[in-house]
Design a protein around this motif. Structure first.
Motif, mmCIF file in Angstrom:
data_model
loop_
_atom_site.group_PDB
_atom_site.id
_atom_site.type_symbol
_atom_site.label_atom_id
_atom_site.label_comp_id
_atom_site.label_asym_id
_atom_site.label_seq_id
_atom_site.Cartn_x
_atom_site.Cartn_y
_atom_site.Cartn_z
ATOM 1 N N VAL A 68 -58.672 -26.009 -28.279
ATOM 2 C CA VAL A 68 -59.957 -26.668 -28.004
ATOM 3 C C VAL A 68 -60.747 -26.906 -29.298
ATOM 4 C CG1 VAL A 68 -62.130 -26.516 -26.698
ATOM 5 C CG2 VAL A 68 -60.059 -25.453 -25.785
ATOM 6 N N THR A 69 -61.226 -28.146 -29.459
ATOM 7 C CA THR A 69 -62.089 -28.497 -30.603
ATOM 8 C C THR A 69 -63.512 -28.741 -30.106
ATOM 9 O OG1 THR A 69 -60.235 -29.759 -31.537
ATOM 10 C CG2 THR A 69 -62.400 -30.150 -32.514
ATOM 11 N N CYS A 70 -64.504 -28.315 -30.865
ATOM 12 C CA CYS A 70 -65.899 -28.726 -30.628
ATOM 13 C C CYS A 70 -66.480 -29.177 -31.967
ATOM 14 C CB CYS A 70 -66.750 -27.564 -30.120
ATOM 15 S SG CYS A 70 -66.451 -27.127 -28.413
ATOM 16 N N THR A 71 -67.153 -30.314 -31.970
ATOM 17 C CA THR A 71 -67.760 -30.771 -33.229
ATOM 18 C C THR A 71 -69.298 -30.735 -33.158
ATOM 19 O OG1 THR A 71 -67.795 -33.104 -32.608
ATOM 20 C CG2 THR A 71 -65.800 -32.323 -33.690
ATOM 21 N N ASP A 72 -69.847 -30.254 -32.051
ATOM 22 C CA ASP A 72 -71.309 -30.262 -31.922
ATOM 23 C C ASP A 72 -71.923 -29.021 -32.587
ATOM 24 O OD1 ASP A 72 -70.084 -28.732 -29.929
ATOM 25 O OD2 ASP A 72 -71.737 -29.001 -28.511
ATOM 26 N N MET A 73 -71.735 -28.926 -33.892
ATOM 27 C CA MET A 73 -72.187 -27.732 -34.597
ATOM 28 C C MET A 73 -73.714 -27.642 -34.682
ATOM 29 S SD MET A 73 -69.463 -26.242 -34.954
ATOM 30 C CE MET A 73 -69.666 -24.874 -36.048
ATOM 31 N N ALA A 74 -74.396 -28.795 -34.563
ATOM 32 C CA ALA A 74 -75.860 -28.748 -34.578
ATOM 33 C C ALA A 74 -76.365 -27.943 -33.374
ATOM 34 C CB ALA A 74 -76.428 -30.156 -34.549
ATOM 35 N N VAL A 75 -75.580 -27.915 -32.315
ATOM 36 C CA VAL A 75 -75.938 -27.137 -31.124
ATOM 37 C C VAL A 75 -75.395 -25.710 -31.247
ATOM 38 C CG1 VAL A 75 -75.466 -26.929 -28.637
ATOM 39 C CG2 VAL A 75 -76.094 -29.135 -29.596
ATOM 40 N N LEU A 76 -74.144 -25.598 -31.683
ATOM 41 C CA LEU A 76 -73.453 -24.298 -31.661
ATOM 42 C C LEU A 76 -73.781 -23.378 -32.837
ATOM 43 C CD1 LEU A 76 -69.875 -25.281 -30.465
ATOM 44 C CD2 LEU A 76 -71.250 -23.465 -29.476
ATOM 45 N N ALA A 77 -74.312 -23.949 -33.930
ATOM 46 C CA ALA A 77 -74.461 -23.106 -35.123
ATOM 47 C C ALA A 77 -75.853 -23.227 -35.752
ATOM 48 C CB ALA A 77 -73.388 -23.473 -36.147
ATOM 49 N N SER A 78 -76.874 -23.357 -34.913
ATOM 50 C CA SER A 78 -78.226 -23.427 -35.481
ATOM 51 C C SER A 78 -79.250 -22.954 -34.454
ATOM 52 C CB SER A 78 -78.553 -24.866 -35.879
ATOM 53 O OG SER A 78 -78.944 -25.595 -34.734
ATOM 54 N N ASN A 79 -80.500 -22.906 -34.885
ATOM 55 C CA ASN A 79 -81.605 -22.529 -33.987
ATOM 56 C C ASN A 79 -82.173 -23.722 -33.251
ATOM 57 O OD1 ASN A 79 -81.842 -19.893 -34.576
ATOM 58 N ND2 ASN A 79 -83.595 -20.079 -35.930
ATOM 59 N N ASN A 80 -81.692 -24.915 -33.622
ATOM 60 C CA ASN A 80 -82.428 -26.117 -33.245
ATOM 61 C C ASN A 80 -82.444 -26.441 -31.758
ATOM 62 O OD1 ASN A 80 -82.797 -26.284 -35.904
ATOM 63 N ND2 ASN A 80 -81.281 -27.905 -36.256
ATOM 64 N N HIS A 81 -81.351 -26.135 -31.078
ATOM 65 C CA HIS A 81 -81.275 -26.527 -29.671
ATOM 66 C C HIS A 81 -80.818 -25.347 -28.803
ATOM 67 C CE1 HIS A 81 -81.562 -30.567 -31.321
ATOM 68 N NE2 HIS A 81 -80.508 -30.309 -32.077
ATOM 69 N N PRO A 82 -81.587 -24.251 -28.756
ATOM 70 C CA PRO A 82 -81.123 -23.096 -27.971
ATOM 71 C C PRO A 82 -80.917 -23.439 -26.506
ATOM 72 C CG PRO A 82 -83.426 -22.810 -28.633
ATOM 73 C CD PRO A 82 -82.901 -24.018 -29.349
ATOM 74 N N GLU A 83 -81.780 -24.324 -25.974
ATOM 75 C CA GLU A 83 -81.676 -24.666 -24.546
ATOM 76 C C GLU A 83 -80.389 -25.458 -24.283
ATOM 77 O OE1 GLU A 83 -83.495 -26.076 -26.803
ATOM 78 O OE2 GLU A 83 -83.160 -28.209 -26.545
ATOM 79 N N THR A 84 -80.041 -26.356 -25.204
ATOM 80 C CA THR A 84 -78.811 -27.150 -25.024
ATOM 81 C C THR A 84 -77.597 -26.241 -25.156
ATOM 82 O OG1 THR A 84 -79.994 -28.929 -26.116
ATOM 83 C CG2 THR A 84 -77.657 -29.263 -25.797
ATOM 84 N N CYS A 85 -77.655 -25.350 -26.140
ATOM 85 C CA CYS A 85 -76.536 -24.438 -26.368
ATOM 86 C C CYS A 85 -76.310 -23.577 -25.124
ATOM 87 C CB CYS A 85 -76.837 -23.568 -27.590
ATOM 88 S SG CYS A 85 -75.407 -22.673 -28.171
ATOM 89 N N PHE A 86 -77.394 -23.074 -24.557
ATOM 90 C CA PHE A 86 -77.264 -22.220 -23.368
ATOM 91 C C PHE A 86 -76.740 -23.029 -22.177
ATOM 92 C CE2 PHE A 86 -78.576 -19.774 -19.682
ATOM 93 C CZ PHE A 86 -78.012 -18.543 -20.017
ATOM 94 N N ALA A 87 -77.299 -24.240 -22.042
ATOM 95 C CA ALA A 87 -76.875 -25.070 -20.904
ATOM 96 C C ALA A 87 -75.391 -25.414 -20.995
ATOM 97 C CB ALA A 87 -77.713 -26.344 -20.862
ATOM 98 N N LYS A 88 -74.915 -25.679 -22.223
ATOM 99 C CA LYS A 88 -73.511 -26.099 -22.358
ATOM 100 C C LYS A 88 -72.548 -24.926 -22.385
ATOM 101 C CE LYS A 88 -73.923 -30.478 -24.765
ATOM 102 N NZ LYS A 88 -73.722 -31.181 -26.008
ATOM 103 N N TYR A 89 -72.914 -23.877 -23.119
ATOM 104 C CA TYR A 89 -71.945 -22.804 -23.382
ATOM 105 C C TYR A 89 -72.322 -21.469 -22.737
ATOM 106 C CZ TYR A 89 -70.200 -26.161 -26.745
ATOM 107 O OH TYR A 89 -69.690 -27.298 -27.318
ATOM 108 N N GLY A 90 -73.486 -21.395 -22.103
ATOM 109 C CA GLY A 90 -73.899 -20.137 -21.468
ATOM 110 C C GLY A 90 -74.284 -19.078 -22.464
ATOM 111 N N GLY A 91 -74.636 -19.488 -23.682
ATOM 112 C CA GLY A 91 -75.077 -18.544 -24.711
ATOM 113 C C GLY A 91 -75.945 -19.273 -25.717
ATOM 114 N N VAL A 92 -76.729 -18.494 -26.459
ATOM 115 C CA VAL A 92 -77.678 -19.086 -27.413
ATOM 116 C C VAL A 92 -77.198 -18.785 -28.828
ATOM 117 C CG1 VAL A 92 -80.078 -18.999 -28.213
ATOM 118 C CG2 VAL A 92 -79.565 -18.766 -25.782
ATOM 119 N N SER A 93 -77.338 -19.781 -29.693
ATOM 120 C CA SER A 93 -76.953 -19.579 -31.095
ATOM 121 C C SER A 93 -78.175 -19.138 -31.911
ATOM 122 C CB SER A 93 -76.383 -20.872 -31.658
ATOM 123 O OG SER A 93 -75.878 -20.635 -32.943
#
Ligand code: SAM
Ligand code: ZN
Length: 581
Positions: free
Chosen positions: A209-234
């Motif tokens: 599996v590849t993910c390229t949405d690092m702005a969501v997965l590896a920053s503080n910027n979109h905690p709500e999006t990260c949680f909604a997509k992956y069930g966890g906050v970065s």
């Protein structure tokens, strides 16, 4: 008409590309069935890409494809050994229920674009029954068929299919239909495909599996999006790329456990601007129960970059009976025990091993023994070796963050690593971050070592009263620190001078946007950094595109070379655009 251009820089997406490891790619214009195409050769496959670039092709992903071929071949070897030694598995495999059957393995590339990856799999992996190369786009499916024909692939070996990946995955959930290997390589997030993928892979099979949405997965910027997509906050942290891997693994795990399956990560790679995981999925109601101990939350200090993590549950064993318990605590303070700054909560995420050392060893052997098979061989060997050496401990410090918290210059990393070893703890690097320090040493020991280092070189005059540096340095150390250099502090990968960490081969190295049937109006990635801000405002390209390019830049390692004031400004702009949309 075949006008060979010889070795030229790939111009399909990149205005100026200087490949350090991937070097240059063979391209030429060629006519096939009455149409002119750009011919691109990668590995043992050649693809014809329409000159107007109808179908997505990203040359930067060659490393991803090389790694995937090596990982699948390693899995095949391990799987064959397992079948050899296990009669029950052998019988199931013969029925086609367990990976892999006598006819060879079945692979699904659910989002196949030009078909290059599938073609390379057909040509570079032995013992394949067939590959189903699926894509939503009509042009992509035409491209897969055309390229299969052009490469002389036998009928039925590479099956092109036009459809939604989810439909294909969900309609192959029955054990007799499941695939040995499923490859998910989308634009951005793989989150929408995870639930279906974990059900369509055979027990013991491999999910890539590849993910390229690092702005969501590896920053503080979109905690709500990260949680909604992956069930966890970065959280923005020194270990944000490892955290991205752990969030993705947890998302795969939580989907798998719903179907009484469990996962075992073989290798989890943070590469340039994206992440790629290779995970085995097994039918096992018992294994699914372990998810409570594989999962945890992490707290990161905003001041000194110390961190703590805690599992959501514990497991005890009494006379072969396992019992699970809820975690007690949290055994964490509300502020950092080292510098009294605020702590940011991240997770839940996967906190068990992200790699399998034996898998990494075998993959390293396979790659090192391959003669001219992989164009990115040097980089592959460097990354796999560092992964093999990486401790099975979550998260890491970085030398620069530790030293900057006490306003000190960085000593050679071997000095700090030796002190950790001399104090009786383990230490390694993390493949996801240069100059990282991964250790089982408690936080207070690490800071005792840093204090001893500051004492040995002298305290900076810039340290202000009540500052974080002042707080850290005013604490009395409880450890006798010994900086005697230890041989083991210098890992094999460094001694052998392998390419341990890749530098960005070009400015704004990053994922490419979705393919267009029309020419792109502008490419933000082509701009010089100082012009970025103005161009975002004045650009004729859409807001969405501009924000995407900005996020790509912010999540790339290039952003780390820019003064933090500028990145903070850019982050604000990105957030403001996203919120106003
Ligand atoms: C990043 S590209 C794949 C690149 C390819 N794996 C490779 O290595 O060359 C993503 C592809 O996903 C396709 N796609 C997007 N959504 C899809 C869906 N729901 N089902 C199937 N394909 C989809 C796009 O048409 C595009 O070709
Ligand atoms: Zn702190």
């Amino acid at each position: 008409m075949t006008s060979s251009l010889g070795y030229v820089e790939p111009l399909l997406f990149l205005k100026r590309t200087q490949f350090i490891i991937t070097s240059k790619m063979e391209t030429s214009a060629v006519e096939f069935e009455g149409k002119t195409y750009n011919k691109i050769t990668e590995g043992q496959a050649t693809v014809l890409i329409p000159s107007e670039n109808e179908v997505f092709y990203n040359p930067i992903q060659q490393f991803n494809r090389d790694m995937s071929i090596a990982a699948i071949r390693t899995w095949q070897k391990i799987n064959a050994d397992e079948l050899q030694n296990n009669e029950k598995l052998k019988r199931k495999a013969l029925k086609g229920f367990e990976s892999s059957s006598s006819k060879g393995i079945k692979i699904l590339e659910a989002l196949a674009a030009s078909g290059l990856r599938s073609l390379r799999y057909v040509k570079e992996i032995d013992n394949i029954d067939y590959i189903l190369a699926n894509d939503l786009s009509e042009e992509a499916v035409e491209s897969i068929s055309r390229n299969s024909k052009y490469n002389g692939i036998p009928e039925g070996k590479l099956r092109a299919n036009q459809g939604d990946a989810l439909d294909v995955l969900y309609s192959n959930r029955k054990p007799e239909n499941q695939f040995d290997i499923i490859d998910i390589d989308p634009y951005g997030s793989a989150a929408p495909f995870i639930d279906a993928s974990v059900q369509a892979v055979k027990s013991g099979g491999l999910l890539c599996v590849t993910c390229t949405d690092m702005a969501v997965l590896a920053s503080n910027n979109h905690p709500e999006t990260c949680f909604a997509k992956y069930g966890g906050v970065s959280v923005r942290s020194e270990f944000c790329h490892e955290l991205a891997l752990r969030l993705l693994l947890n998302a795969i795990q939580t989907s798998a456990t719903r179907y009484q399956r469990h996962i075992v990560p073989m290798m989890s790679c943070s590469i340039d601007f994206y992440i790629r995981v290779f995970v085995r999925v097994y039918d096992s109601p018992v294994g699914a129960k372990d998810s409570i101990v594989n999962t945890g939350i992490v707290l990161n200090c905003n001041g000194c970059s110390s961190f703590k993590y805690q599992a959501l549950g514990t497991k005890t064993c009494n006379k072969n009976n396992f019992k699970y318990h809820s975690a007690t605590g949290p055994n964490l303070n509300s502020v950092c025990e080292i510098c009294s700054s605020k702590l940011t909560v991240a997770g839940p995420c996967w906190i068990s091993s992200i790699h399998n050392t034996s898998f990494a060893k075998q993959m390293y052997e396979l790659v090192s023994e391959s003669e001219n098979k992989f164009f990115t061989k040097k980089r592959m060997m460097g990354m796999i070796k560092v992964i093999e050496e990486e401790l099975e401990i979550p998260f890491h410090y970085t030398l620069s963050a530790l030293c900057s918290a006490v306003k000190s210059g960085c000593p050679p990393i071997i000095k700090i690593c030796s002190a950790i070893l001399n104090a009786g703890y383990k230490v390694s690097s993390a493949h996801s971050c240069q100059c990282s320090i991964k250790t089982d040493a408690p936080t207070n020991i690490i800071w005792d070592i840093i204090r001893a280092h500051v004492n040995s070189v002298g305290k900076s005059k810039k340290i202000e009263e009540n500052s974080i540096s002042c707080k850290i340095l005013s604490v009395e150390s409880s450890t006798a620190v010994d900086f005697t250099i230890r041989k083991e502090a210098n890992p094999e990968s460094r001694k052998c001078k392998l390419v341990r960490y890749q530098v960005n081969p070009e400015k704004f190295w990053g994922p490419k946007s979705r393919h267009k049937t029309v020419k792109r109006k502008a490419n933000m990635a082509d701009l010089d950094r100082p012009q970025l801000f103005e161009k975002v405002r004045a650009s004729p390209i859409s807001r969405k595109e501009a924000v995407h390019q900005l996020e790509v830049f912010l999540s790339s390692s290039a952003a780390q070379t820019v003064p933090s004031g500028i990145t903070t400004q850019l982050t604000k702009i990105s957030k403001a655009f996203t919120e106003s949309n």
